[in-house]
Structures are given as structure tokens and as C-alpha cells.
Write an enzyme that holds these catalytic residues in place. Structure first.
Site, PDB file in Angstrom:
ATOM      1  CG  ASN A   1      13.444  47.935 116.073  1.00  0.00           C
ATOM      2  OD1 ASN A   1      14.175  47.210 116.739  1.00  0.00           O
ATOM      3  ND2 ASN A   1      13.827  48.489 114.924  1.00  0.00           N
ATOM      4  CD1 TRP A   2      11.977  47.996 122.844  1.00  0.00           C
ATOM      5  CD2 TRP A   2      12.713  46.261 124.058  1.00  0.00           C
ATOM      6  NE1 TRP A   2      11.056  47.763 123.836  1.00  0.00           N
ATOM      7  CE2 TRP A   2      11.482  46.706 124.597  1.00  0.00           C
ATOM      8  CE3 TRP A   2      13.357  45.184 124.651  1.00  0.00           C
ATOM      9  CZ2 TRP A   2      10.889  46.094 125.714  1.00  0.00           C
ATOM     10  CZ3 TRP A   2      12.769  44.577 125.758  1.00  0.00           C
ATOM     11  CH2 TRP A   2      11.555  45.030 126.283  1.00  0.00           C
ATOM     12  CE  LYS A   3      15.474  51.594 115.663  1.00  0.00           C
ATOM     13  NZ  LYS A   3      15.700  52.826 114.940  1.00  0.00           N
TER      14      LYS A   3
ATOM     15  CD  GLU B   1      18.546  51.781 112.864  1.00  0.00           C
ATOM     16  OE1 GLU B   1      18.390  50.787 113.583  1.00  0.00           O
ATOM     17  OE2 GLU B   1      18.050  52.896 113.133  1.00  0.00           O
TER      18      GLU B   1
ATOM     19  N   GLY C   1      10.479  52.894 117.312  1.00  0.00           N
ATOM     20  CA  GLY C   1      11.826  52.662 117.819  1.00  0.00           C
ATOM     21  C   GLY C   1      11.998  53.281 119.191  1.00  0.00           C
ATOM     22  N   GLY C   2      12.611  54.450 119.247  1.00  0.00           N
ATOM     23  CA  GLY C   2      12.969  55.107 120.507  1.00  0.00           C
ATOM     24  C   GLY C   2      11.844  55.151 121.532  1.00  0.00           C
TER      25      GLY C   2
ATOM     26  CD  GLU D   1      10.737  51.734 110.082  1.00  0.00           C
ATOM     27  OE1 GLU D   1      10.081  51.847 111.107  1.00  0.00           O
ATOM     28  OE2 GLU D   1      11.948  51.478 110.067  1.00  0.00           O
TER      29      GLU D   1
ATOM     30  CG  HIS E   1      15.373  48.856 110.556  1.00  0.00           C
ATOM     31  ND1 HIS E   1      16.280  49.880 110.604  1.00  0.00           N
ATOM     32  CD2 HIS E   1      14.309  49.244 111.302  1.00  0.00           C
ATOM     33  CE1 HIS E   1      15.779  50.852 111.365  1.00  0.00           C
ATOM     34  NE2 HIS E   1      14.583  50.489 111.789  1.00  0.00           N
TER      35      HIS E   1
ATOM     36  CB  SER F   1      10.340  60.407 114.646  1.00  0.00           C
ATOM     37  OG  SER F   1      11.745  60.395 114.440  1.00  0.00           O
TER      38      SER F   1
ATOM     39  N   GLY G   1      14.768  57.902 113.932  1.00  0.00           N
ATOM     40  CA  GLY G   1      15.674  58.305 115.009  1.00  0.00           C
ATOM     41  C   GLY G   1      16.095  59.756 114.944  1.00  0.00           C
TER      42      GLY G   1
HETATM   43  P1  PGA Z   1      12.371  55.662 115.671  1.00  0.00           P
HETATM   44  O1  PGA Z   1      12.768  54.308 114.921  1.00  0.00           O
HETATM   45  O2  PGA Z   1      10.949  55.498 116.146  1.00  0.00           O
HETATM   46  O3  PGA Z   1      13.348  55.772 116.801  1.00  0.00           O
HETATM   47  O4  PGA Z   1      12.500  56.749 114.670  1.00  0.00           O
HETATM   48  C1  PGA Z   1      11.836  53.680 114.092  1.00  0.00           C
HETATM   49  C2  PGA Z   1      12.443  52.461 113.472  1.00  0.00           C
HETATM   50  O5  PGA Z   1      13.660  52.466 113.212  1.00  0.00           O
HETATM   51  O6  PGA Z   1      11.753  51.463 113.225  1.00  0.00           O
END
Ligand code: PGA
Length: 250
Positions: free
Chosen positions: A9-11, A95, A234-235, A175, A93, A213, A181
Site C-alpha cells: 500500500n503506497w498510500k 486511515e 505500507g512504508g 491491522e 483502512h 510495520s 506507521g
Molecule cells: P505500515 O502501514 O506498514 O507503514 O505500518 C501498513 C498499512 O497501513 O497498511
């Protein structure tokens, strides 16, 4: 057998040009037994379609609006996503639900971002009607975990979000909000335990992923857990070498 899936997930990162450079640097990560999918921003979906396809990488979207078309300024519908080759889509998600791990916006603004279990359900209906696999994110905040409400929170998200939905066509991602993050990965045995709880609540789902993470250094331990069928990253999915090592660990 459950699907093995590594989803990046590149956000809100990487322009189309940067996304193409990422794919070139990633090289050949194609594997028989593991499906790899990338979730760029909406504007990068069409430009990345060909290069991703050539590497056997599936395309996913980060969100969708549930109506097929109409006066919904700024929104993107499931038929539009299907038309550019999207096969997966994240729903709920933390977010987009407005359940931020670190509150970077005013609490009073949270309702503007809030996705509810009901809107998640509507989005999944729209995606399935267009042949796209939803990845429903569930998970507890730190306060919910500390008050012993982890299972109850997740059970409610699953029950309300998946009401009337054919769960055999859905992927669920665990999650924990406090792990996203933040660098605070959930301990692998605890992540496995909660993923097995999710499987027991919705036994038919295609896969149960862990997200929060995930890095090259902890991926193997997480993916070795009984009940974890892959990861939502994510990251670490923004760094080609790191992401390639995570895929190798699957
Ligand atoms: P992260 O994000 O790996 O940066 O913690 C995961 C996600 O939001 O799906």
C-alpha cells in the site's frame, strides 16, 4: 487452500513516473505460490498497468466510492477501477476510517474522514459486482486493546462490514491501529492469534493478512505464524529492495 498475498500500500506516495522507476528497480519478484499486488494512488493506476502486468504484479486501489457514477465530486467508482485493470481494493483502512494511530489532525475533524462499517459494506458490494477482490481492514486502537476490547472490536467490524457479503470472495487484513506507521509491530504470536480469531469468525475468507510495520526484518517470523496468509505492507513497500525481501519471506 488460502491465497498467499503480499500487498504493498503506497498510500499518498510516488508519482506515476516514480512508480515506474520503482517497478524497474524491483526486478523480477514473480512467484508461483505468492500473489503480489501494489496499491498506488488513483492517478498511477493506468500508467503502471502495463509495467506491473509484465512483472506479474496485480494492481490494487486504496479506496473506492460505492455508487457506479453520478454527481460525487472527487470520487472514483468500482467500474472505473475495473476498467484500468484493478483486481484488489482496500476497504476500511484505519486511515480512511479516521482511526489514526497517531492523531495528526484535530479530533474534531475526524468525522470528515470517517468510513463506517456500513460504508465499508457498500464499497465491498460495489467491488464484488465489478469482479474486484476487497481487502477489508479491521483492527483495534491502543485504547481498545488496553481495555480488553480487541476481539469485540474486530468481531463488530466483521459482522457489520460483511453483512450479506459473500465472504469467500473477500480478503481480511488484521491491522492493529497502534502498529500502523509507528514501527511498533504486533508480536508475531499475538498477530497470529488474532488472525486465527478472524478466521474463526469468518471461516470462508480467501486470506487473512497481517499489516502494521511489516519490514524485511520481521516478515519471515510473521508469515511463519499459523493463520497469517500474507501481509499488507505500507512504508516498507516504498523501498524496492525491502519489498522484494518481504516477498521472498512469504
Ligand atoms: P505500515 O502501514 O506498514 O507503514 O505500518 C501498513 C498499512 O497501513 O497498511
Amino acid at each position: 487452500m488460502a491465497l498467499k498475498l503480499i500487498a504493498g500500500n503506497w498510500k499518498m506516495n510516488l508519482t506515476p513516473e516514480e512508480g515506474l522507476a520503482f517497478l524497474s528497480a524491483l526486478g523480477n519478484v514473480s512467484r508461483q505460490d505468492v500473489t503480489v499486488a501494489l496499491f498506488p494512488s488513483f492517478v498511477s493506476l493506468a500508467p503502471l498497468r502495463e509495467a506491473a502486468g509484465a512483472r506479474n504484479i496485480r494492481l490494487g486501489a486504496q479506496d473506492v466510492f460505492w455508487k457506479p457514477s453520478g454527481a460525487f465530486t472527487g470520487s472514483v467508482s468500482a467500474p472505473m477501477l475495473a476498467a484500468v485493470g484493478v483486481e484488489y481494493c482496500i476497504v476500511g483502512h484505519s486511515e480512511t476510517r479516521g482511526r489514526f494511530g497517531k492523531l495528526e489532525i484535530e479530533a474534531s475533524q475526524l468525522p470528515y474522514f470517517s468510513e463506517t462499517n456500513e460504508t465499508c459494506r457498500l464499497k465491498m458490494e460495489a467491488l464484488l459486482a465489478n469482479g474486484i477482490t476487497p481487502i477489508l481492514c479491521v483492527g483495534e486502537t491502543l485504547a481498545e486493546r488496553e481495555s480488553g476490547a480487541t476481539e469485540a472490536t474486530i468481531a463488530k467490524q466483521l459482522k457489520e462490514g460483511l453483512a450479506g457479503i459473500d465472504t469467500s470472495k473477500v480478503v481480511v487484513a488484521y491491522e492493529p491501529v497502534w502498529a500502523i506507521g509507528t514501527g511498533n509491530t504486533c508480536a508475531s504470536d499475538e498477530a497470529g492469534r488474532v488472525c486465527r480469531f478472524i478466521r474463526s469468525e469468518v471461516p470462508q475468507v480467501k486470506a487473512v493478512l497481517y499489516g502494521g510495520s511489516v519490514k524485511a526484518s520481521n516478515a519471515a517470523e510473521l508469515f511463519a505464524q499459523d493463520g497469517i496468509d500474507g501481509g499488507l505492507v505500507g512504508g516498507a513497500s516504498l523501498v524496492p529492495d525491502e519489498f522484494a525481501r518481504i516477498i521472498e519471506s512469504a
